[in-house]
Motif scaffolding. Sequence first.
Motif, PDB file in Angstrom:
ATOM      1  N   SER A 250     -34.257  -3.724   0.725  1.00 54.33           N
ATOM      2  CA  SER A 250     -33.938  -5.008   0.115  1.00 54.33           C
ATOM      3  C   SER A 250     -32.582  -5.271  -0.269  1.00 54.33           C
ATOM      4  CB  SER A 250     -34.896  -5.344  -1.207  1.00 54.33           C
ATOM      5  OG  SER A 250     -36.125  -5.472  -0.823  1.00 54.33           O
ATOM      6  N   LEU A 251     -32.042  -4.092  -0.964  1.00 52.64           N
ATOM      7  CA  LEU A 251     -30.743  -4.088  -1.342  1.00 52.64           C
ATOM      8  C   LEU A 251     -30.005  -4.091  -0.086  1.00 52.64           C
ATOM      9  CD1 LEU A 251     -29.142  -3.882  -3.822  1.00 52.64           C
ATOM     10  CD2 LEU A 251     -29.068  -1.319  -3.807  1.00 52.64           C
ATOM     11  N   GLN A 252     -30.078  -3.031   0.957  1.00 55.98           N
ATOM     12  CA  GLN A 252     -29.305  -3.355   2.039  1.00 55.98           C
ATOM     13  C   GLN A 252     -29.153  -4.650   2.883  1.00 55.98           C
ATOM     14  OE1 GLN A 252     -30.049   0.576   4.766  1.00 55.98           O
ATOM     15  NE2 GLN A 252     -31.345   0.929   3.048  1.00 55.98           N
ATOM     16  N   VAL A 253     -30.196  -5.395   2.624  1.00 57.04           N
ATOM     17  CA  VAL A 253     -29.937  -6.770   3.526  1.00 57.04           C
ATOM     18  C   VAL A 253     -29.255  -7.718   3.021  1.00 57.04           C
ATOM     19  CG1 VAL A 253     -31.984  -5.845   4.875  1.00 57.04           C
ATOM     20  CG2 VAL A 253     -32.359  -7.461   2.926  1.00 57.04           C
ATOM     21  N   VAL A 254     -29.130  -7.605   1.704  1.00 49.92           N
ATOM     22  CA  VAL A 254     -28.565  -8.739   0.867  1.00 49.92           C
ATOM     23  C   VAL A 254     -27.183  -8.397   0.300  1.00 49.92           C
ATOM     24  CG1 VAL A 254     -30.826  -9.705   0.180  1.00 49.92           C
ATOM     25  CG2 VAL A 254     -29.609  -8.126  -1.335  1.00 49.92           C
TER      26      VAL A 254
ATOM     27  N   ALA B  77     -29.146   4.194  -5.655  1.00 47.56           N
ATOM     28  CA  ALA B  77     -28.992   3.493  -4.564  1.00 47.56           C
ATOM     29  C   ALA B  77     -27.588   2.744  -4.231  1.00 47.56           C
ATOM     30  CB  ALA B  77     -30.177   2.515  -4.318  1.00 47.56           C
ATOM     31  N   VAL B  78     -27.268   2.198  -5.638  1.00 46.68           N
ATOM     32  CA  VAL B  78     -26.052   1.571  -5.668  1.00 46.68           C
ATOM     33  C   VAL B  78     -24.857   2.334  -5.465  1.00 46.68           C
ATOM     34  CG1 VAL B  78     -24.612   0.425  -7.416  1.00 46.68           C
ATOM     35  CG2 VAL B  78     -26.846  -0.196  -7.521  1.00 46.68           C
ATOM     36  N   GLU B  79     -24.999   3.615  -5.885  1.00 41.35           N
ATOM     37  CA  GLU B  79     -24.176   4.734  -5.482  1.00 41.35           C
ATOM     38  C   GLU B  79     -23.715   5.055  -4.040  1.00 41.35           C
ATOM     39  OE1 GLU B  79     -24.111   9.333  -6.555  1.00 41.35           O
ATOM     40  OE2 GLU B  79     -23.261   8.390  -8.118  1.00 41.35           O
ATOM     41  N   ARG B  80     -25.131   5.191  -3.633  1.00 41.14           N
ATOM     42  CA  ARG B  80     -25.130   5.615  -2.114  1.00 41.14           C
ATOM     43  C   ARG B  80     -24.605   4.466  -1.167  1.00 41.14           C
ATOM     44  NH1 ARG B  80     -28.807   4.608   1.416  1.00 41.14           N
ATOM     45  NH2 ARG B  80     -30.339   3.875  -0.160  1.00 41.14           N
ATOM     46  N   LEU B  81     -24.889   3.428  -1.423  1.00 38.04           N
ATOM     47  CA  LEU B  81     -24.305   2.228  -0.713  1.00 38.04           C
ATOM     48  C   LEU B  81     -23.004   1.429  -0.933  1.00 38.04           C
ATOM     49  CD1 LEU B  81     -27.860   0.093  -0.845  1.00 38.04           C
ATOM     50  CD2 LEU B  81     -26.895   1.430   1.198  1.00 38.04           C
ATOM     51  N   GLY B  82     -22.307   2.203  -1.782  1.00 42.16           N
ATOM     52  CA  GLY B  82     -20.885   1.892  -2.298  1.00 42.16           C
ATOM     53  C   GLY B  82     -20.610   0.433  -2.665  1.00 42.16           C
ATOM     54  N   LEU B  83     -21.811   0.202  -3.540  1.00 39.41           N
ATOM     55  CA  LEU B  83     -21.879  -0.970  -4.598  1.00 39.41           C
ATOM     56  C   LEU B  83     -21.200  -1.044  -5.999  1.00 39.41           C
ATOM     57  CD1 LEU B  83     -25.173  -2.307  -3.453  1.00 39.41           C
ATOM     58  CD2 LEU B  83     -23.360  -3.031  -2.372  1.00 39.41           C
TER      59      LEU B  83
ATOM     60  N   LYS C 278     -18.956 -14.355 -14.498  1.00 41.89           N
ATOM     61  CA  LYS C 278     -17.434 -13.395 -14.211  1.00 41.89           C
ATOM     62  C   LYS C 278     -17.428 -12.983 -13.063  1.00 41.89           C
ATOM     63  CE  LYS C 278     -14.822 -10.085 -16.829  1.00 41.89           C
ATOM     64  NZ  LYS C 278     -14.957  -9.301 -18.176  1.00 41.89           N
ATOM     65  N   HIS C 279     -18.527 -12.336 -12.424  1.00 40.24           N
ATOM     66  CA  HIS C 279     -18.421 -11.646 -11.163  1.00 40.24           C
ATOM     67  C   HIS C 279     -19.092 -12.369  -9.983  1.00 40.24           C
ATOM     68  CE1 HIS C 279     -16.874  -8.283 -13.559  1.00 40.24           C
ATOM     69  NE2 HIS C 279     -17.776  -8.588 -14.414  1.00 40.24           N
ATOM     70  N   ASP C 280     -18.776 -12.111  -8.817  1.00 33.77           N
ATOM     71  CA  ASP C 280     -19.467 -12.596  -7.517  1.00 33.77           C
ATOM     72  C   ASP C 280     -20.698 -11.657  -7.262  1.00 33.77           C
ATOM     73  OD1 ASP C 280     -20.231 -14.065  -5.314  1.00 33.77           O
ATOM     74  OD2 ASP C 280     -18.603 -13.159  -4.106  1.00 33.77           O
ATOM     75  N   ILE C 281     -21.564 -11.656  -8.041  1.00 30.04           N
ATOM     76  CA  ILE C 281     -22.688 -10.945  -8.157  1.00 30.04           C
ATOM     77  C   ILE C 281     -23.683 -11.212  -6.865  1.00 30.04           C
ATOM     78  CG2 ILE C 281     -24.792  -9.943  -9.219  1.00 30.04           C
ATOM     79  CD1 ILE C 281     -23.319 -10.058 -11.818  1.00 30.04           C
ATOM     80  N   LYS C 282     -24.031 -10.380  -6.036  1.00 27.82           N
ATOM     81  CA  LYS C 282     -25.094 -10.450  -4.781  1.00 27.82           C
ATOM     82  C   LYS C 282     -26.361 -10.209  -5.143  1.00 27.82           C
ATOM     83  CE  LYS C 282     -21.351 -11.755  -2.328  1.00 27.82           C
ATOM     84  NZ  LYS C 282     -21.072 -13.171  -1.940  1.00 27.82           N
ATOM     85  N   ALA C 283     -26.575  -9.435  -5.884  1.00 28.91           N
ATOM     86  CA  ALA C 283     -27.844  -8.939  -6.011  1.00 28.91           C
ATOM     87  C   ALA C 283     -28.174  -8.634  -7.311  1.00 28.91           C
ATOM     88  CB  ALA C 283     -28.437  -7.982  -4.994  1.00 28.91           C
TER      89      ALA C 283
END
Length: 463
Positions: free
Chosen positions: A180-184, A204-210, A234-239
């Motif tokens: 789910s995190l990867q597709v969004v 997961a966040v660390e591994r995907l470079g987020l 404040k931030h352009d948060i995607k997920a």
Amino acid sequence: MNRYQQLAQQLKEQIKSQTWRAGEKIPSIRAASQSFSVSPATVLQAYQLLESEGWLNARPQSGYFVTAILERGNEAESEDPPALPKFNDTLFDFLQSNSRASVALGSAFPDPSLFPIATLNRHLASAGRKMSAQSVVSNMPPGNEDLRRLIAQRYLKQGVDVSHQDIVITSGALEALNLSLQVVTKPGDYVAIETPTFYGALQAVERLGLKPIEIPVDPKQGLNIQVLEEAFQKHDIKAFWLMANFHNPTGSTLSDEKKQAVVQLASQYKVKLIEDDVYSELHFGNDKPKPLKAWDHKEDVLLCGSLSKALCPGYRIGWVVNRLFNEPIQKQQLISTLSGSAPIQQGVAHFLTHESFDNHLRKLRKELEVRQEYVVSLLKRLLAERVAIHVPSGGYFIWIELPKHIDTQSLFNVTLEQGVTFGFGGLFGDNKLHGNFIRLNTSFKPSSELDRALKLIASKIME
């Protein structure tokens, strides 16, 4: 490094790990050429290099064989592997320690004796006997149709409007959450995560470079909605990866009003919600708490669930519910893990069709509540007012706040020496904020061993 050198190094590592043992014949040049998609000349160069270094021995008309350790020359100093973040090392050591502990109160898994493993295995065998060759294909993403229909029916009975066509079966909830995190998102995106949070989210966040933006969670009040909205502004948060029901580790559950507010904010700021809802079946009250998906009318919620905590630990049955991202999730799964196990999917579907899952759940919830009460009661007697114990109305974790001066990771290292583990606060976020907290698994049956473990932890806290 040339390709033949890379291949030689790869084979050397396999020999070191004893995948190939002394005296064993390694694949022929032709077979290795096909396996590694390189030319026979490249394989021959790699084998000759390993032979010159003493790792292989060529035998005429027979091929190449692994030499004994004493026949190998001294290796040249190799470059150090890339340094991984220390947090990964800490988490790895922690997870390994639970598999070796005599009383693993740090385990993320419930007591396996709570589950009908023998009955499940019978259904798995029965379903396996009926499987056709075609069923392997039919269980590819999005997964076994019968299982998806049964999962959808449980949501529909709760008033959550989903179709089995919205569901993708995964290898456990963690794969569902990661897919789910990867597709969004894409590397470099901002994502919101709770703090403290499940350590799988941090990884997961660390591994995907987020880029993580932390949203505080209070054990009593749950998610801080005001901070969440400020972060969205404040931030352009995607997920936003979150747990609305029986949050791990704090145990908090959001009210329906807060759940609705989170979904509305996500819609307003175009943020996708990745909902980790693996504990909701383990509620102690009469009514199962609703997922965020119940208020989602724009497919902003990717609902991730699992049977691992409620029925079959180790079977790795999870899922994602989302119509909009259904196909991208399937594609991402196909290029990563391909699919979940076809026999397991069919066997679990067979169980859910022919057994009463709800009867099992009623017994499970009652037993978990009794065991939680036992642990909490004993700790209160042992620790009096020394700590604050946050007791949820479901699941099998309690979150305990210790005096500020106590470093729970150091405490963990002490109890580990006597075979007892627990989840120390630094695993779930910033150690400065959570270093004096511990998470305890309360699912284990009362016993002298459990008493010993709890008394050990209490005695070290009181020192």
